[in-house]
Design a protein around this motif. Sequence first.
Motif, PDB file in Angstrom:
ATOM      1  N   ARG A  61     -18.438   2.505   1.824  1.00 20.77           N
ATOM      2  CA  ARG A  61     -18.202   2.479   0.383  1.00 20.77           C
ATOM      3  C   ARG A  61     -17.162   3.519   0.011  1.00 20.77           C
ATOM      4  O   ARG A  61     -17.105   4.605   0.584  1.00 20.77           O
ATOM      5  CB  ARG A  61     -19.508   2.750  -0.380  1.00 20.77           C
ATOM      6  N   ASP A  62     -16.341   3.186  -0.960  1.00 18.75           N
ATOM      7  CA  ASP A  62     -15.394   4.119  -1.546  1.00 18.75           C
ATOM      8  C   ASP A  62     -16.076   4.657  -2.801  1.00 18.75           C
ATOM      9  O   ASP A  62     -16.259   3.932  -3.778  1.00 18.75           O
ATOM     10  CB  ASP A  62     -14.094   3.379  -1.889  1.00 18.75           C
ATOM     11  N   LEU A  63     -16.479   5.922  -2.758  1.00 17.86           N
ATOM     12  CA  LEU A  63     -17.329   6.500  -3.800  1.00 17.86           C
ATOM     13  C   LEU A  63     -16.499   7.325  -4.782  1.00 17.86           C
ATOM     14  O   LEU A  63     -15.880   8.321  -4.423  1.00 17.86           O
ATOM     15  CB  LEU A  63     -18.423   7.352  -3.158  1.00 17.86           C
ATOM     16  N   LEU A  64     -16.508   6.884  -6.043  1.00 20.71           N
ATOM     17  CA  LEU A  64     -15.684   7.484  -7.095  1.00 20.71           C
ATOM     18  C   LEU A  64     -16.573   8.258  -8.067  1.00 20.71           C
ATOM     19  O   LEU A  64     -17.536   7.710  -8.613  1.00 20.71           O
ATOM     20  CB  LEU A  64     -14.935   6.373  -7.843  1.00 20.71           C
ATOM     21  N   TYR A  65     -16.236   9.537  -8.284  1.00 19.47           N
ATOM     22  CA  TYR A  65     -17.022  10.352  -9.218  1.00 19.47           C
ATOM     23  C   TYR A  65     -16.800   9.853 -10.645  1.00 19.47           C
ATOM     24  O   TYR A  65     -15.683   9.511 -11.038  1.00 19.47           O
ATOM     25  CB  TYR A  65     -16.642  11.828  -9.091  1.00 19.47           C
ATOM     26  N   VAL A  66     -17.864   9.835 -11.427  1.00 14.12           N
ATOM     27  CA  VAL A  66     -17.866   9.140 -12.720  1.00 14.12           C
ATOM     28  C   VAL A  66     -16.841   9.691 -13.715  1.00 14.12           C
ATOM     29  O   VAL A  66     -16.251   8.932 -14.490  1.00 14.12           O
ATOM     30  CB  VAL A  66     -19.282   9.125 -13.331  1.00 14.12           C
ATOM     31  N   LYS A 126     -16.961  -3.519   4.212  1.00 15.20           N
ATOM     32  CA  LYS A 126     -16.047  -2.375   4.084  1.00 15.20           C
ATOM     33  C   LYS A 126     -15.354  -2.397   2.726  1.00 15.20           C
ATOM     34  O   LYS A 126     -14.652  -3.354   2.403  1.00 15.20           O
ATOM     35  CB  LYS A 126     -15.001  -2.404   5.203  1.00 15.20           C
ATOM     36  N   LEU A 127     -15.561  -1.345   1.957  1.00 14.88           N
ATOM     37  CA  LEU A 127     -14.876  -1.195   0.677  1.00 14.88           C
ATOM     38  C   LEU A 127     -14.045   0.083   0.706  1.00 14.88           C
ATOM     39  O   LEU A 127     -14.577   1.187   0.892  1.00 14.88           O
ATOM     40  CB  LEU A 127     -15.893  -1.138  -0.473  1.00 14.88           C
ATOM     41  N   LEU A 128     -12.746  -0.078   0.561  1.00 15.06           N
ATOM     42  CA  LEU A 128     -11.813   1.046   0.568  1.00 15.06           C
ATOM     43  C   LEU A 128     -10.724   0.746  -0.460  1.00 15.06           C
ATOM     44  O   LEU A 128     -10.069  -0.294  -0.390  1.00 15.06           O
ATOM     45  CB  LEU A 128     -11.202   1.218   1.963  1.00 15.06           C
ATOM     46  N   CYS A 129     -10.551   1.649  -1.408  1.00 14.19           N
ATOM     47  CA  CYS A 129      -9.655   1.399  -2.538  1.00 14.19           C
ATOM     48  C   CYS A 129      -8.232   1.868  -2.284  1.00 14.19           C
ATOM     49  O   CYS A 129      -8.000   2.972  -1.793  1.00 14.19           O
ATOM     50  CB  CYS A 129     -10.206   2.114  -3.776  1.00 14.19           C
ATOM     51  N   ASP A 130      -7.280   1.038  -2.667  1.00 12.23           N
ATOM     52  CA  ASP A 130      -5.880   1.418  -2.776  1.00 12.23           C
ATOM     53  C   ASP A 130      -5.598   1.560  -4.275  1.00 12.23           C
ATOM     54  O   ASP A 130      -5.550   0.562  -4.995  1.00 12.23           O
ATOM     55  CB  ASP A 130      -4.996   0.335  -2.147  1.00 12.23           C
ATOM     56  N   TYR A 131      -5.444   2.799  -4.763  1.00 15.46           N
ATOM     57  CA  TYR A 131      -5.286   3.015  -6.208  1.00 15.46           C
ATOM     58  C   TYR A 131      -3.831   3.340  -6.586  1.00 15.46           C
ATOM     59  O   TYR A 131      -3.567   3.939  -7.628  1.00 15.46           O
ATOM     60  CB  TYR A 131      -6.236   4.112  -6.709  1.00 15.46           C
ATOM     61  N   ARG A 132      -2.886   2.925  -5.744  1.00 14.02           N
ATOM     62  CA  ARG A 132      -1.482   3.262  -6.013  1.00 14.02           C
ATOM     63  C   ARG A 132      -0.994   2.733  -7.366  1.00 14.02           C
ATOM     64  O   ARG A 132      -0.175   3.376  -8.025  1.00 14.02           O
ATOM     65  CB  ARG A 132      -0.590   2.722  -4.893  1.00 14.02           C
ATOM     66  N   LYS A 133      -1.509   1.588  -7.770  1.00 10.44           N
ATOM     67  CA  LYS A 133      -1.078   1.016  -9.057  1.00 10.44           C
ATOM     68  C   LYS A 133      -1.471   1.938 -10.216  1.00 10.44           C
ATOM     69  O   LYS A 133      -0.677   2.181 -11.136  1.00 10.44           O
ATOM     70  CB  LYS A 133      -1.701  -0.370  -9.228  1.00 10.44           C
ATOM     71  N   ALA A 134      -2.684   2.465 -10.170  1.00  9.17           N
ATOM     72  CA  ALA A 134      -3.139   3.401 -11.206  1.00  9.17           C
ATOM     73  C   ALA A 134      -2.296   4.668 -11.199  1.00  9.17           C
ATOM     74  O   ALA A 134      -1.980   5.233 -12.250  1.00  9.17           O
ATOM     75  CB  ALA A 134      -4.610   3.747 -10.995  1.00  9.17           C
ATOM     76  N   SER A 135      -1.928   5.091 -10.003  1.00  7.61           N
ATOM     77  CA  SER A 135      -1.094   6.290  -9.873  1.00  7.61           C
ATOM     78  C   SER A 135       0.292   6.062 -10.469  1.00  7.61           C
ATOM     79  O   SER A 135       0.816   6.901 -11.214  1.00  7.61           O
ATOM     80  CB  SER A 135      -0.979   6.666  -8.391  1.00  7.61           C
ATOM     81  N   GLU A 136       0.878   4.896 -10.168  1.00  9.30           N
ATOM     82  CA  GLU A 136       2.238   4.599 -10.627  1.00  9.30           C
ATOM     83  C   GLU A 136       2.312   4.309 -12.124  1.00  9.30           C
ATOM     84  O   GLU A 136       3.221   4.776 -12.813  1.00  9.30           O
ATOM     85  CB  GLU A 136       2.786   3.410  -9.837  1.00  9.30           C
ATOM     86  N   LEU A 137       1.358   3.531 -12.642  1.00  9.51           N
ATOM     87  CA  LEU A 137       1.432   3.094 -14.039  1.00  9.51           C
ATOM     88  C   LEU A 137       0.763   4.056 -15.018  1.00  9.51           C
ATOM     89  O   LEU A 137       1.149   4.126 -16.184  1.00  9.51           O
ATOM     90  CB  LEU A 137       0.815   1.700 -14.195  1.00  9.51           C
ATOM     91  N   VAL A 169      -6.301  -3.208 -12.638  1.00  7.30           N
ATOM     92  CA  VAL A 169      -6.049  -1.900 -12.033  1.00  7.30           C
ATOM     93  C   VAL A 169      -7.296  -1.401 -11.310  1.00  7.30           C
ATOM     94  O   VAL A 169      -8.388  -1.360 -11.889  1.00  7.30           O
ATOM     95  CB  VAL A 169      -5.624  -0.863 -13.106  1.00  7.30           C
ATOM     96  N   ASN A 170      -7.124  -1.012 -10.057  1.00  3.06           N
ATOM     97  CA  ASN A 170      -8.215  -0.429  -9.267  1.00  3.06           C
ATOM     98  C   ASN A 170      -8.433   1.037  -9.615  1.00  3.06           C
ATOM     99  O   ASN A 170      -7.485   1.752  -9.955  1.00  3.06           O
ATOM    100  CB  ASN A 170      -7.885  -0.479  -7.771  1.00  3.06           C
ATOM    101  N   ALA A 171      -9.678   1.482  -9.431  1.00  4.81           N
ATOM    102  CA  ALA A 171     -10.010   2.908  -9.520  1.00  4.81           C
ATOM    103  C   ALA A 171     -10.918   3.249  -8.351  1.00  4.81           C
ATOM    104  O   ALA A 171     -11.976   2.641  -8.185  1.00  4.81           O
ATOM    105  CB  ALA A 171     -10.712   3.219 -10.842  1.00  4.81           C
ATOM    106  N   GLY A 172     -10.498   4.201  -7.515  1.00  2.32           N
ATOM    107  CA  GLY A 172     -11.319   4.595  -6.377  1.00  2.32           C
ATOM    108  C   GLY A 172     -10.872   5.933  -5.827  1.00  2.32           C
ATOM    109  O   GLY A 172      -9.866   6.503  -6.273  1.00  2.32           O
ATOM    110  N   LEU A 173     -11.612   6.422  -4.856  1.00  2.00           N
ATOM    111  CA  LEU A 173     -11.298   7.709  -4.240  1.00  2.00           C
ATOM    112  C   LEU A 173     -10.150   7.590  -3.239  1.00  2.00           C
ATOM    113  O   LEU A 173      -9.416   8.542  -3.008  1.00  2.00           O
ATOM    114  CB  LEU A 173     -12.550   8.272  -3.549  1.00  2.00           C
ATOM    115  N   GLY A 174     -10.023   6.407  -2.622  1.00  3.33           N
ATOM    116  CA  GLY A 174      -8.982   6.212  -1.623  1.00  3.33           C
ATOM    117  C   GLY A 174      -9.435   6.547  -0.217  1.00  3.33           C
ATOM    118  O   GLY A 174      -8.632   6.568   0.715  1.00  3.33           O
ATOM    119  N   SER A 175     -10.731   6.806  -0.053  1.00  8.22           N
ATOM    120  CA  SER A 175     -11.304   6.984   1.289  1.00  8.22           C
ATOM    121  C   SER A 175     -12.727   6.445   1.261  1.00  8.22           C
ATOM    122  O   SER A 175     -13.385   6.475   0.216  1.00  8.22           O
ATOM    123  CB  SER A 175     -11.303   8.461   1.714  1.00  8.22           C
ATOM    124  N   ASP A 176     -13.173   5.911   2.394  1.00 13.52           N
ATOM    125  CA  ASP A 176     -14.510   5.326   2.434  1.00 13.52           C
ATOM    126  C   ASP A 176     -15.399   6.099   3.398  1.00 13.52           C
ATOM    127  O   ASP A 176     -14.923   6.863   4.235  1.00 13.52           O
ATOM    128  CB  ASP A 176     -14.462   3.834   2.790  1.00 13.52           C
TER     129      ASP A 176
END
Length: 314
Positions: free
Chosen positions: A213-218, A277-288, A239-246
């Motif tokens: 799991r990719d665990l994102l703090y609230v 397996k859940l692993l987030c790529d949040y590059r879109k959130a970073s860029e936009l 748009v994805n939101a995640g930690l970027g590591s699982d």
Amino acid sequence: MNILVTGGAGFIGRWVVDQLLNDGHRVWVLDDLSNGRVENLEDMKTNKNFMGLIEGDVKDIRILNHLFTKQFDICYHLAASINVQDSIDNPKGTFYNDVIGTFNILEQCRRRNVKVVFMSTCMVYDQARGEEGINEMNQVKPTSPYAGSKLAGENIVLSYYYAYGLPVTVIRPFNTYGPYQKTGGEGGVVAIFLKNMLAGKPLEIYGDGTQTRDLLYVEDCARLFVKAGYSHQVDGEIVNAGLGSDVSINKLAELIVKDEAYIKHVEHIHPQSEIPKLLCDYRKASELLDWGPEYSLETGIKKTEEWIRSTKLI
């Protein structure tokens, strides 16, 4: 601005309300309290910009008609059935809340040109492959009526952008955890593990525990959700939101409890809806949105543990 938060008494919702109040907006909350709790908003009642909690259902047109006379600028829509097992046991309830309820909100917002930020879920995705994270173009694979209803909600939300020009954004957060999350059956894995650890009970892992799991703090999740409402850069976008590591559930359990004798594997209650397996790529959130997570997994676990201890939920 005048802002409505549906599901604002829930776990993530109360953090969204908190962020909006800190930013100086007037905030109304609509919640039927099926998942949310009045206590979650206790700290905000003294804020002059907290305009109140309306106990009501997004399926109730009468309440929505009355509420939307407030002339909102943004609607953050989090009200939903959120439990995977409940959706398998009662798909109709989940569909009505997550699809019909969303349609009702969209109709109100369309009439008044109110921006909608829709809370979806990473559960709509197929699993991550190898070490590549899941981006917004990744294949979807709804393996529960909950995921199917969220995907249907996303599609109708985006249809209002294309058909009517209504500003909308869909956020797909990965597994979110932190203070105010329920520590019982409907809670997340971090909250449940911490509660059991503090109570001296075993940590029960469904299946073999190799699922990740990719665990994102609230607070990171709420910050992105709120930012999406402020920006036209993400109108019509998912748009994805995640930690970027699982992390595997086995490894997570080891982080929380040092004695492996307290880790127990049990039969999976809904293996058909498990995503390996859940692993987030949040590059879109970073860029936009110039967003990235600020809390590491270790820091987030520590803050969540402190909160559980302070509330004496053990």
